[in-house]
Design a protein around this motif. Sequence first.
Motif, PDB file in Angstrom:
ATOM      1  N   VAL A 128      62.020 -43.519 -49.202  1.00 39.72           N
ATOM      2  CA  VAL A 128      62.352 -44.933 -49.126  1.00 39.72           C
ATOM      3  C   VAL A 128      61.183 -45.717 -48.547  1.00 39.72           C
TER       4      VAL A 128
ATOM      5  N   THR B 235      71.306 -44.204 -42.726  1.00 37.05           N
ATOM      6  CA  THR B 235      70.341 -44.208 -43.826  1.00 37.05           C
ATOM      7  C   THR B 235      69.141 -45.112 -43.549  1.00 37.05           C
ATOM      8  N   GLY B 236      69.385 -46.277 -42.952  1.00 37.61           N
ATOM      9  CA  GLY B 236      68.288 -47.198 -42.659  1.00 37.61           C
ATOM     10  C   GLY B 236      67.248 -46.573 -41.748  1.00 37.61           C
TER      11      GLY B 236
ATOM     12  N   GLN C  53      62.498 -49.799 -32.608  1.00 36.00           N
ATOM     13  CA  GLN C  53      61.350 -49.507 -33.465  1.00 36.00           C
ATOM     14  C   GLN C  53      60.492 -48.357 -32.944  1.00 36.00           C
TER      15      GLN C  53
ATOM     16  N   CYS D 108      70.059 -52.548 -37.352  1.00 39.82           N
ATOM     17  CA  CYS D 108      69.086 -52.028 -38.317  1.00 39.82           C
ATOM     18  C   CYS D 108      67.747 -52.767 -38.268  1.00 39.82           C
ATOM     19  N   GLU D 109      67.798 -54.038 -37.895  1.00 39.44           N
ATOM     20  CA  GLU D 109      66.577 -54.841 -37.898  1.00 39.44           C
ATOM     21  C   GLU D 109      65.486 -54.186 -37.058  1.00 39.44           C
TER      22      GLU D 109
ATOM     23  N   SER E 115      65.394 -43.585 -43.195  1.00 38.20           N
ATOM     24  CA  SER E 115      64.348 -44.025 -44.112  1.00 38.20           C
ATOM     25  C   SER E 115      63.085 -44.339 -43.343  1.00 38.20           C
ATOM     26  N   ALA E 116      63.231 -44.616 -42.057  1.00 40.93           N
ATOM     27  CA  ALA E 116      62.072 -44.919 -41.234  1.00 40.93           C
ATOM     28  C   ALA E 116      61.808 -43.758 -40.278  1.00 40.93           C
TER      29      ALA E 116
ATOM     30  N   ALA F 292      72.963 -59.548 -43.396  1.00 42.37           N
ATOM     31  CA  ALA F 292      71.643 -59.323 -43.990  1.00 42.37           C
ATOM     32  C   ALA F 292      71.111 -60.611 -44.587  1.00 42.37           C
TER      33      ALA F 292
ATOM     34  N   VAL G 253      69.217 -58.267 -38.680  1.00 44.41           N
ATOM     35  CA  VAL G 253      69.954 -57.622 -39.761  1.00 44.41           C
ATOM     36  C   VAL G 253      70.671 -56.410 -39.187  1.00 44.41           C
TER      37      VAL G 253
ATOM     38  N   ALA H 175      70.692 -58.638 -50.365  1.00 44.80           N
ATOM     39  CA  ALA H 175      69.789 -58.771 -49.225  1.00 44.80           C
ATOM     40  C   ALA H 175      68.340 -58.610 -49.684  1.00 44.80           C
TER      41      ALA H 175
ATOM     42  N   ILE I  75      68.039 -63.514 -41.889  1.00 41.68           N
ATOM     43  CA  ILE I  75      68.531 -63.613 -40.527  1.00 41.68           C
ATOM     44  C   ILE I  75      67.704 -62.696 -39.633  1.00 41.68           C
TER      45      ILE I  75
ATOM     46  N   ARG J 179      60.399 -52.995 -46.481  1.00 39.80           N
ATOM     47  CA  ARG J 179      59.615 -54.229 -46.352  1.00 39.80           C
ATOM     48  C   ARG J 179      58.433 -54.243 -47.312  1.00 39.80           C
TER      49      ARG J 179
ATOM     50  N   LYS K  51      65.683 -66.540 -39.905  1.00 43.32           N
ATOM     51  CA  LYS K  51      64.324 -65.998 -39.857  1.00 43.32           C
ATOM     52  C   LYS K  51      63.272 -67.097 -39.946  1.00 43.32           C
TER      53      LYS K  51
ATOM     54  N   GLY L 178      71.643 -49.756 -48.854  1.00 48.62           N
ATOM     55  CA  GLY L 178      72.234 -49.886 -47.540  1.00 48.62           C
ATOM     56  C   GLY L 178      71.206 -49.901 -46.422  1.00 48.62           C
ATOM     57  N   ALA L 179      69.943 -50.037 -46.779  1.00 46.50           N
ATOM     58  CA  ALA L 179      68.906 -50.151 -45.754  1.00 46.50           C
ATOM     59  C   ALA L 179      68.453 -51.604 -45.696  1.00 46.50           C
ATOM     60  N   CYS L 180      69.444 -52.513 -45.587  1.00 49.19           N
ATOM     61  CA  CYS L 180      69.164 -53.951 -45.692  1.00 49.19           C
ATOM     62  C   CYS L 180      68.212 -54.437 -44.611  1.00 49.19           C
ATOM     63  N   GLY L 181      68.131 -53.710 -43.496  1.00 50.58           N
ATOM     64  CA  GLY L 181      67.206 -54.096 -42.433  1.00 50.58           C
ATOM     65  C   GLY L 181      65.766 -53.945 -42.872  1.00 50.58           C
ATOM     66  N   LEU L 182      65.555 -53.127 -43.898  1.00 54.27           N
ATOM     67  CA  LEU L 182      64.198 -52.867 -44.364  1.00 54.27           C
ATOM     68  C   LEU L 182      63.889 -53.659 -45.634  1.00 54.27           C
TER      69      LEU L 182
END
Lengths: 159, 592
Positions: free
Chosen positions: A141, B9-10, B64, B47-48, B13-14, B352, B358, A88, B355, A144, B381, A127-131
């Motif tokens: 982390v 995790t995603g 978000q 996650c997107e 991370s944010a 992923a 995600v 990804a 697209i 983008r 995308k 595993g943070a494929c959204g980012l």
Amino acid sequence: MAIVKLPENKLNQLIEVCKSFNNEPGELINVLHKAQEIFGYLPAEVQEVVAKELNTSVAHVYGVVSFYSFFTMTPKGEHPISICMGTACYVRGAEKVLDEFKHHLKIQVGETTADGKFSLACLRCVGACGLAPVVMVGEKVYGRVAPDGVKAILEEYSA
Amino acid sequence: MHLLVCGGTGCRSAESDAIVDSLNKAIADRGLENDAKVVMTGCFGFCEKGPIVKVLPDNTFYTQVTPADAEEIVAEHIYKGRRVNRLLYINPESQEHVEDSKHMGFYRKQIRIALRNCGFIDPENIEEYIARDGYSALGKVLTEMTPEEAIQSIIKSGLRGRGGGGFPTGLKWDITRKVAAEKKYVVCNADEGDPGAFMDRSILEGDPHSVIEAMAINGYCTGASYGLVYIRAEYPLAINRLKTAIGQAREYGLLGNGILGTDFSFDIELRYGAGAFVCGEETALIHSMEGMRGEPTFKPPFPSESGYLGYPTNVNNVETYANIPVIITKGPEWFASIGTEKSKGTKVFALAGKINNVGLIEVPMGTTLREVIYEIGGGIKDGKNFKAVQTGGPSGGCLTTKHLDTPIDYDNLLAAGSMMGSGGMIVMDEDDCMVSIAKFYLEFTVEESCGKCTPCRVGNKRLHEILEKITRGEGTMKDLEKLRNLGQVIKDTALCGLGQTSPNPVLSNLDNFWDEFVEHVTEKKCRAGQCKHLLRYVIEPDACVGCTACARNCPVNAITGERKKAHEINQEICIKCGACVEKCKFNAIFVR
């Protein structure tokens, strides 16, 4: 390879760890995980101690250390940088981000800068494929990440 | 009211940790502690648009979110009962705010079985799991069913291994049960190494008890009293949540001696992986757990007969286990009613790549790629054209437009030259070069090959070299033939599953994108513009004013020309760095 003198207190810690696993050769991987936590990496001297404590050959220990990518025989930088090379991240331009890090740090993947500040590694999928694309500096982390954002990331740690 | 904050995790991370703190603070500031509770849950899947905050009971889905938004959410939504519109998901088609997550395209087509609790419960609190029928399957099996009956239930459900191979789960259990031995082991394969797949981690982070419960059920069925979870050391959050969950299960008497007042005893320990993809293969995994190099061995004997330390060992993957408790409580007929004829139930996919949405999705087997990509995934995308979707990771292949209406299940994917794999689904658009993608996967395999058998160790290296040659513009038609032959030989002769499937990305791309390979070879052209060596930077003489900016900035002095006259790039010297394009103020330099 330069000979590393292991600090006594850490050495004792390592021997204790081996004991806590009953000096079982089958626990080698668990012991190595702990050893890497203690020393930050696994130089030949550490492997020799582990081999002796677990009553196995140094060749066997080295065989295991070199097989698994999580174990390293070179010290990592103060701020280890990992670029995610999962698919990804790859299709979203991770390679260009990696090139930019190499360019700024003037090191290749698997190397550490001369001042010991940064080391560069690739990893497979956080595993943070959204980012995506994702870069990790230590535990932090960054998501983008664009090639022109690399400099700003490095500056955060350069002070 | 409950405020659920995604702790996958995603989202972490944010900064979802900071969001929890800010929400708690805003709630405390208003003395609303008795009215609102903040819960950090597992992954919501979307996650997107993370980090996600969901408010119950009204299902409001905020996307978000930042820590700074916490104050407004509490002040408006919790205190005054008004939704914060600016944080709601916007339907890309109607441009309207979607208040309830049930009405989002992303969730509408999904059925969540393995992910049933992810994003609903606090994974660090066993009571929340129990409140959603947790451990009732274990209770039912222990008190109402014989091991044979329970296994029959799993066989009848039609559940197949979710780690990739698709072997019937019930059958595997039955084989392990029938082998007589003084000791048996139950192993959970959580060595998820497929680049781009993260469902196992999400389940362990969001619903660890479902795996623990299923392993105990397996122990009862097969006659094992030890469980081992082989988990990647790179998953610290999953490891911690699993440890917490095991501790709680012991405290509640759901692990340990004499579970639920019966004479059945079972306990679980963790074993850590150390970063080797091949350890996902069950014989390699067992060697790694024994403290050795993770090299696979020939099957038979299968682990079900002789596995960990030589004892019969049942190895299943995380997602497979997560399905078990529901099959027991709701019955095999219910499970078998979902899916296709030979693939029952649902499958989790990590969607992923190029697209819009995600994330982690779970759909019934038999859903088409088109539904997944366009309805759930929200399309490609930036409005680009769909080119391919890669399934099965380094063991799989790319599917193209002609496969869009193929129902996804084990057998259809195999027939199309790919495979289910662990469930990574990477979408690619017109800007992706299929030769480079094949090379990317080969690079992975070359690095991860354990080196034990020659076809995989040497063969894949040669495949990679040929692909490298093609992307440099030095390939010949003969090379394409060689790729195909060598790929087939590796498939036929490699020792383990990793080796036997490693040429798949090359072979399937040759089948589906033959024209693109031929173009690279005969015309030295990369239509996606990804192969650097095949690009040509050209100065358009009419647009060039001769300002010399490009020539001065060219690091290899490949550009020549007189001042105020059109310049020229010497293709022999040019290294295609693109510096000239950046410096040209007159848009006179083109890539062809």
